[in-house]
Design a protein around this motif. Sequence first.
Motif, PDB file in Angstrom:
ATOM      1  N   PHE A 123       0.825  -1.207   0.000  1.00  0.00           N
ATOM      2  CA  PHE A 123       0.000   0.000   0.000  1.00  0.00           C
ATOM      3  C   PHE A 123       0.863   1.263   0.000  1.00  0.00           C
ATOM      4  O   PHE A 123       0.502   2.281  -0.592  1.00  0.00           O
ATOM      5  N   GLY A 124       2.017   1.206   0.665  1.00  0.00           N
ATOM      6  CA  GLY A 124       2.902   2.354   0.673  1.00  0.00           C
ATOM      7  C   GLY A 124       3.414   2.678  -0.724  1.00  0.00           C
ATOM      8  O   GLY A 124       3.490   3.853  -1.113  1.00  0.00           O
ATOM      9  N   THR A 125       3.763   1.649  -1.503  1.00  0.00           N
ATOM     10  CA  THR A 125       4.221   1.869  -2.872  1.00  0.00           C
ATOM     11  C   THR A 125       3.100   2.424  -3.740  1.00  0.00           C
ATOM     12  O   THR A 125       3.324   3.292  -4.591  1.00  0.00           O
ATOM     13  N   ILE A 126       1.870   1.925  -3.533  1.00  0.00           N
ATOM     14  CA  ILE A 126       0.731   2.427  -4.302  1.00  0.00           C
ATOM     15  C   ILE A 126       0.493   3.907  -4.020  1.00  0.00           C
ATOM     16  O   ILE A 126       0.256   4.712  -4.939  1.00  0.00           O
ATOM     17  N   VAL A 127       0.556   4.302  -2.754  1.00  0.00           N
ATOM     18  CA  VAL A 127       0.371   5.715  -2.395  1.00  0.00           C
ATOM     19  C   VAL A 127       1.456   6.574  -3.035  1.00  0.00           C
ATOM     20  O   VAL A 127       1.171   7.658  -3.586  1.00  0.00           O
ATOM     21  N   ALA A 128       2.709   6.106  -3.006  1.00  0.00           N
ATOM     22  CA  ALA A 128       3.802   6.882  -3.599  1.00  0.00           C
ATOM     23  C   ALA A 128       3.618   7.022  -5.104  1.00  0.00           C
ATOM     24  O   ALA A 128       3.878   8.094  -5.673  1.00  0.00           O
ATOM     25  N   ALA A 129       3.179   5.938  -5.773  1.00  0.00           N
ATOM     26  CA  ALA A 129       2.929   6.017  -7.212  1.00  0.00           C
ATOM     27  C   ALA A 129       1.806   7.013  -7.513  1.00  0.00           C
ATOM     28  O   ALA A 129       1.867   7.766  -8.495  1.00  0.00           O
ATOM     29  N   GLY A 130       0.779   7.033  -6.670  1.00  0.00           N
ATOM     30  CA  GLY A 130      -0.304   8.002  -6.842  1.00  0.00           C
ATOM     31  C   GLY A 130       0.176   9.433  -6.671  1.00  0.00           C
ATOM     32  O   GLY A 130      -0.223  10.331  -7.430  1.00  0.00           O
ATOM     33  N   LEU A 131       1.050   9.660  -5.697  1.00  0.00           N
ATOM     34  CA  LEU A 131       1.608  10.999  -5.506  1.00  0.00           C
ATOM     35  C   LEU A 131       2.442  11.426  -6.717  1.00  0.00           C
ATOM     36  O   LEU A 131       2.432  12.599  -7.112  1.00  0.00           O
ATOM     37  N   PHE A 132       3.151  10.470  -7.306  1.00  0.00           N
ATOM     38  CA  PHE A 132       3.925  10.783  -8.514  1.00  0.00           C
ATOM     39  C   PHE A 132       3.003  11.240  -9.641  1.00  0.00           C
ATOM     40  O   PHE A 132       3.298  12.209 -10.351  1.00  0.00           O
ATOM     41  N   MET A 133       1.880  10.551  -9.816  1.00  0.00           N
ATOM     42  CA  MET A 133       0.918  10.930 -10.855  1.00  0.00           C
ATOM     43  C   MET A 133       0.382  12.336 -10.614  1.00  0.00           C
ATOM     44  O   MET A 133       0.218  13.127 -11.546  1.00  0.00           O
ATOM     45  N   VAL A 134       0.101  12.654  -9.360  1.00  0.00           N
ATOM     46  CA  VAL A 134      -0.462  13.967  -9.034  1.00  0.00           C
ATOM     47  C   VAL A 134       0.575  15.065  -9.258  1.00  0.00           C
ATOM     48  O   VAL A 134       0.258  16.159  -9.760  1.00  0.00           O
ATOM     49  N   MET A 135       1.824  14.794  -8.894  1.00  0.00           N
ATOM     50  CA  MET A 135       2.875  15.807  -8.978  1.00  0.00           C
ATOM     51  C   MET A 135       3.423  15.983 -10.381  1.00  0.00           C
ATOM     52  O   MET A 135       4.049  17.006 -10.685  1.00  0.00           O
ATOM     53  N   LEU A 136       3.210  14.995 -11.269  1.00  0.00           N
ATOM     54  CA  LEU A 136       3.868  14.997 -12.570  1.00  0.00           C
ATOM     55  C   LEU A 136       3.579  16.248 -13.408  1.00  0.00           C
ATOM     56  O   LEU A 136       4.512  16.817 -13.998  1.00  0.00           O
TER      57      LEU A 136
END
Length: 519
Positions: A123-136
Amino acid sequence: MEEARLILGAATSGFEVLLSWQVFGMMMVGTLVGMFVGLVPGLGGLIGLALLVPFAVTMEPISGLAFLLGMVTVTTQTDSIPAILLGVPGTSAAMATTLDGYPMAKRGEAGRALSASYFASIFGTIVAAGLFMVMLPFLRQIVFAFGQPEFFMLILLGLLLTGTLAGGSALRGGMMAGAGILLAMVTIETSTGLPRMAGEILYLWDGIPLIPVVLGLYAIPEMIDLARRGSTIAEGSPIKGFDGLRQGLADTVGNAWLVVKASTLGAIAGFIPGLGGQVAEWMAYGAAVNSDPDPQSFGKGNVRGVIAPEAGTAAQKPGSLIPTVAFGIPGNAAMAILLSVLIVYGLVPGPEMIGEKLDVTFGMIWVMLAANVIGAAIALLLQRWLVRLCYIRASLMVPVILGTMLVGATMEHQSFGDVLVFLVMGLFGYLFKHADWPRVPLIMGLIMGGLAERYLFLSVNLHGWGALTDRPLVWVIGLVTFASVFMKPLYRRLRRGPRIRPGDDPEGRTPAQPIGEDA
């Protein structure tokens, strides 16, 4: 709308690349190697990278990156196995997990603790990937506003920030980065085409190769220490009876907000160069303690003390990838080595990796996410047997690993000079390790010294003095660099306050403690 369509298309293309059998197969091989590296205390992701880089650079770029990222992603999953079962962290990023995981194992809840650590990592990796999408979208705007002068200033900032990778001494970090820059200068000079600091030695005309340097600095010292130990990695008997799968999942889901908070902190720690997994896990662990109604239960077997650090360290790795590919500033030591691989592949960090090569960047994110999920599933199925690897005699591993390293050091150029660089750097690496001199800044100086020269050459030739007078972002980055060098030590000194000198205290306490610090 066009920006969102472009990002979605790159994400889809990156996922399709992941599903190709070459990329997926190499990711699986790297994942299995990473599980072993994380499981054996004393190895860790840096040693794993040093061992695998020579093989990765002979592959296609995306396959080689999948191989390395699959390895480095799962080391913080299986390092929880010895941390929880034996009280011996597989890597330094699992020390916080030991505080509550090992007490849980001693009272018969090893399965629950391990399962919670795996699901928290996913779940931690999923949250980080989601943050990457938002910040991109914001990252793209920033990166595309940069030119050669801005990237040159960013490289200078990154080199100065290597002091943060130096433990307690920023001065030592800066000196090692300077040594790396000097090594980077040994090559053919860019503007004249003449040898520089290489003399008549043809081997040095192409520059000092990265692979033997990385292998020598990191792998040889660890293998020497492993051989000197001459005993099994762990002591005692393996713990059996792994259950609690459902309970571990329920614990993780029931603490969803803690997972999100810990993952966000971990991603931020990864994004800021120099912090890394150890800082991420303690930030996450502190957040769990501060938000718990019973903070005294931590250290005695509170499952939240396992969930938070595992989510934080898992999220730190995708977070550290962002500054590496966007700005060429490694988020941690592992990303510094990965940056060298990107350079070898011809993938230059910056607009290219956020623009036309955005699908490659997304492919790297998908690989980290998939490796995390697959690694957790394998660990759940095989943890009863995986833990027995901790009982292999350390001396049996050394000859095999040393032989592999020697082959890997010469694989790229197939030159005897690679062997000499490998051995010399191994000697210096051993001395640096035991004298507490940081090795990561030297590698970053070697990598970024060449980039700095390239961007400086382009800045002067394309912009002249306009690189300073017409580009306000250069001054902004310069001010940040100035503040990081001069203001941070001043702030620390002001925060500590004046020191009490002998004779100033009526009770005669010597030596004095700085005011505001714990004894």
